[in-house]
Design an enzyme around this catalytic site. Structure first.
Site, PDB file in Angstrom:
ATOM      1  N   PRO A 231       0.868  -1.184   0.000  1.00 11.83           N
ATOM      2  CA  PRO A 231       0.000   0.000   0.000  1.00 11.83           C
ATOM      3  C   PRO A 231       0.906   1.235   0.000  1.00 11.83           C
ATOM      4  O   PRO A 231       1.623   1.485   0.967  1.00 11.83           O
ATOM      5  CB  PRO A 231      -0.766  -0.118   1.326  1.00 11.83           C
ATOM      6  CG  PRO A 231      -0.021  -1.100   2.149  1.00 11.83           C
ATOM      7  CD  PRO A 231       0.958  -1.833   1.309  1.00 11.83           C
ATOM      8  N   ASP A 407       6.209   2.473   1.341  1.00  7.54           N
ATOM      9  CA  ASP A 407       5.306   1.420   1.822  1.00  7.54           C
ATOM     10  C   ASP A 407       4.688   1.917   3.134  1.00  7.54           C
ATOM     11  O   ASP A 407       5.357   1.982   4.160  1.00  7.54           O
ATOM     12  CB  ASP A 407       6.120   0.143   2.040  1.00  7.54           C
ATOM     13  CG  ASP A 407       5.269  -1.052   2.443  1.00  7.54           C
ATOM     14  OD1 ASP A 407       4.153  -0.827   2.973  1.00  7.54           O
ATOM     15  OD2 ASP A 407       5.710  -2.190   2.240  1.00  7.54           O
ATOM     16  N   HIS A 408       3.411   2.240   3.073  1.00  7.50           N
ATOM     17  CA  HIS A 408       2.762   2.869   4.229  1.00  7.50           C
ATOM     18  C   HIS A 408       2.550   1.890   5.389  1.00  7.50           C
ATOM     19  O   HIS A 408       2.194   2.277   6.486  1.00  7.50           O
ATOM     20  CB  HIS A 408       1.429   3.482   3.795  1.00  7.50           C
ATOM     21  CG  HIS A 408       1.039   4.705   4.589  1.00  7.50           C
ATOM     22  ND1 HIS A 408       1.538   4.972   5.837  1.00  7.50           N
ATOM     23  CD2 HIS A 408       0.220   5.739   4.287  1.00  7.50           C
ATOM     24  CE1 HIS A 408       1.020   6.109   6.282  1.00  7.50           C
ATOM     25  NE2 HIS A 408       0.227   6.591   5.360  1.00  7.50           N
ATOM     26  N   ARG A 409       2.788   0.586   5.121  1.00  9.44           N
ATOM     27  CA  ARG A 409       2.690  -0.363   6.241  1.00  9.44           C
ATOM     28  C   ARG A 409       3.792  -0.091   7.253  1.00  9.44           C
ATOM     29  O   ARG A 409       3.623  -0.327   8.443  1.00  9.44           O
ATOM     30  CB  ARG A 409       2.819  -1.812   5.730  1.00  9.44           C
ATOM     31  CG  ARG A 409       1.654  -2.257   4.877  1.00  9.44           C
ATOM     32  CD  ARG A 409       1.908  -3.640   4.326  1.00  9.44           C
ATOM     33  NE  ARG A 409       3.151  -3.702   3.556  1.00  9.44           N
ATOM     34  CZ  ARG A 409       3.675  -4.817   3.072  1.00  9.44           C
ATOM     35  NH1 ARG A 409       3.067  -5.964   3.256  1.00  9.44           N
ATOM     36  NH2 ARG A 409       4.800  -4.793   2.377  1.00  9.44           N
ATOM     37  N   VAL A 411       6.274   2.801   6.726  1.00 10.52           N
ATOM     38  CA  VAL A 411       6.707   4.201   6.750  1.00 10.52           C
ATOM     39  C   VAL A 411       5.481   5.104   6.844  1.00 10.52           C
ATOM     40  O   VAL A 411       4.598   5.061   5.983  1.00 10.52           O
ATOM     41  CB  VAL A 411       7.498   4.523   5.464  1.00 10.52           C
ATOM     42  CG1 VAL A 411       7.980   5.971   5.481  1.00 10.52           C
ATOM     43  CG2 VAL A 411       8.670   3.564   5.293  1.00 10.52           C
TER      44      VAL A 411
END
Ligand code: CAO
Length: 437
Positions: A231, A407-409, A411
């Site tokens: 994501p 990667d928003h998981r 960062v």
């Protein structure tokens, strides 16, 4: 006589499970194999069947309580049998059509009561098993927590079709999302990568077909996987490189005599490597299965190179320990070998971060795709002279557009903004490299 059904061995590293539901009440007639409680760990949920038959005289657990191995679950008045305490067997311990244990089995502890039967797996093993079958029939149970099953139901995904990426095939919400994304993309998004049949384009005019090169096929596969897995979000910023450009022009001859080309890209490799040492999360990877963040203790930076055969990404190893001149020389060699198809596979592996500079070609911004298992990629667009308010007036400044996808998981937006701000500051004030890099 009264016997007590106790919680079985829960398996290694499973200290307790949560009771989600109690399925029997005092006065109920219990058959062997009948589920008595439903328990849940963070891995999955499963019904625990009774090994006893008789009338329930006491229920020792309630929904919401934690259950440890050996804890009493229910007491049962067993006909024609002396009082005993037995361990429950998890659902998976039963074959699809089990022979219900004879009531007399409750006289003894499970380990000794049925010596000819293989030892049942622990409840912990059961919870980690990829699939198990309910004792009462062929209903397929899957290793997924109720929240995951609920989520799958809500988005219309048949959870029995989803492959789990966790230990023992455990299914996570991410697995359901990835499955749904693949299903959507198979149903109507960019073909080629997904194998969906193309509509008849020849119906609208002449067409020409060419086989996809190996590089194109690998690119399509890797980018589809990254798109399905990560994501991602992109942050944009502008760096004033007016001063840096003057330095670049002043020192380019010196780098050329060393055999390299002092370019925006080679400078950015050094700046990004220094930033990655400080902001180590951007150089890490996410191990979803083990719920761990894997920090790289090395800084290897991949650089996207446009070749006539397609996109290749050679890697500058230990970029944090190299000078900009060394990086410039190395990059010159790597991009020449990339264009001549001379790169070995190992030269394109092991990066923790990637830089993609399209500025030599054009564009004001773009959203690069994170090169999984990396967690961030820096896109660079064309530097252009623009008016910028400096002090009390507009000045013509050379501004370099930077686009960081992450990667928003792992960062967060604030991490990304801080990382990008450090890069911008280092490009505007190169002394920062010496002070902190
Ligand atoms: N803004 C303005 N000018 C830029 C620039 C930028 N962001 N980036 C490069 N330039 C300039 C260079 O300074 C150079 O000018 P000079 O000759 O005056 O020095 C000129 O453009 C050509 O640069 P270059 O391409 O030779 O060198 P580079 O190190 O800047 O780039 C490389 C090397 C390998 C990154 C580049 O050749 C390349 O292949 N880029 C494409 C990468 C790509 O395809 N990314 C997309 C991946 S996702 O599909």
């Amino acid at each position: 006589m009264t016997s007590t059904l106790r919680a079985p061995d829960l398996g290694e590293n499973v200290e307790s499970v949560d009771v989600v539901k109690v399925l029997v009440a005092v006065g109920d007639t219990l058959a062997a194999g009948q589920p008595v409680i439903e328990v849940e760990t963070e891995k999955a949920s499963v019904e625990v069947p009774s090994t006893l038959a008789g009338v329930v005289t006491e229920v020792h657990v309630a929904a919401g309580e934690a259950l440890r191995a050996g804890d009493p679950i229910v007491s049962v008045a067993v006909a024609d049998a002396p009082a005993a305490e037995v361990a429950a067997e998890p659902a998976a311990a039963q074959p699809a059509a089990p022979d219900p244990p004879a009531p007399a089995a409750s006289d003894e502890v499970v380990e000794t009561s049925q010596p000819r039967r293989p030892a049942p797996p622990s409840l912990g093993e059961t919870l980690l098993a990829p699939r198990w079958v309910a004792p009462e029939g062929p209903r397929k149970l899957v290793p997924a927590a109720p929240t995951v099953r609920r989520f799958a139901r809500e988005v219309g995904v048949d959870i029995t079709q989803v492959g789990g990426s966790g230990p023992g095939g455990r299914i996570s919400i991410d697995d359901v999302k990835a499955f749904a994304a693949r299903a959507i993309s198979r149903a109507g998004a960019p073909p080629g990568a997904t194998g969906v049949e193309l509509p008849d384009l020849a119906a609208w005019g002449a067409i020409r077909r060419e086989p996809m090169s190996k590089i194109r096929q690998v690119t399509a596969r890797n980018l589809s996987r990254a798109w399905d897995t990560v994501p991602q979000v992109t942050n944009h910023d502008l760096a004033d490189i007016t001063g840096l450009e003057a330095l670049r022009q002043r020192y380019r001859g010196r780098v050329e005599s060393a055999g390299g080309k002092l370019t925006v890209t080679s400078i950015l490799v050094k700046v990004a490597a220094s930033a990655l040492k400080i902001h180590s999360k951007l150089n890490a990877a996410v191990d979803v299965g083990r719920k761990e963040i894997v920090y790289r203790e090395y800084v290897h930076v991949g650089v996207a190179v446009d070749t006539e055969h397609g996109l290749l990404v050679p890697v500058v190893r230990d970029a944090d320990r190299k000078s900009i001149t060394e990086i410039s020389v190395e990059l010159e060699g790597l991009s020449a070998r990339a264009r001549g198809r001379k790169l070995g596979p190992e030269e394109m592996q092991g990066a923790g971060f990637t830089i993609s500079n399209l500025g030599g070609i054009g564009g004001t911004a773009f959203t690069p795709i994170v090169n999984w298992p990396e967690v961030a990629i820096l896109g660079v667009s064309r530097a252009a002279t623009q008016p910028r308010w400096v002090g009390d007036r507009f000045e013509p400044r050379l501004l370099l557009p930077l686009s960081l996808s992450y990667d928003h998981r792992l960062v967060d937006g604030a991490d990304a903004a801080r990382f990008l701000a450090w890069i911008v500051e280092a490009l505007e004030q190169p002394l920062l490299l010496a002070l902190e890099g």
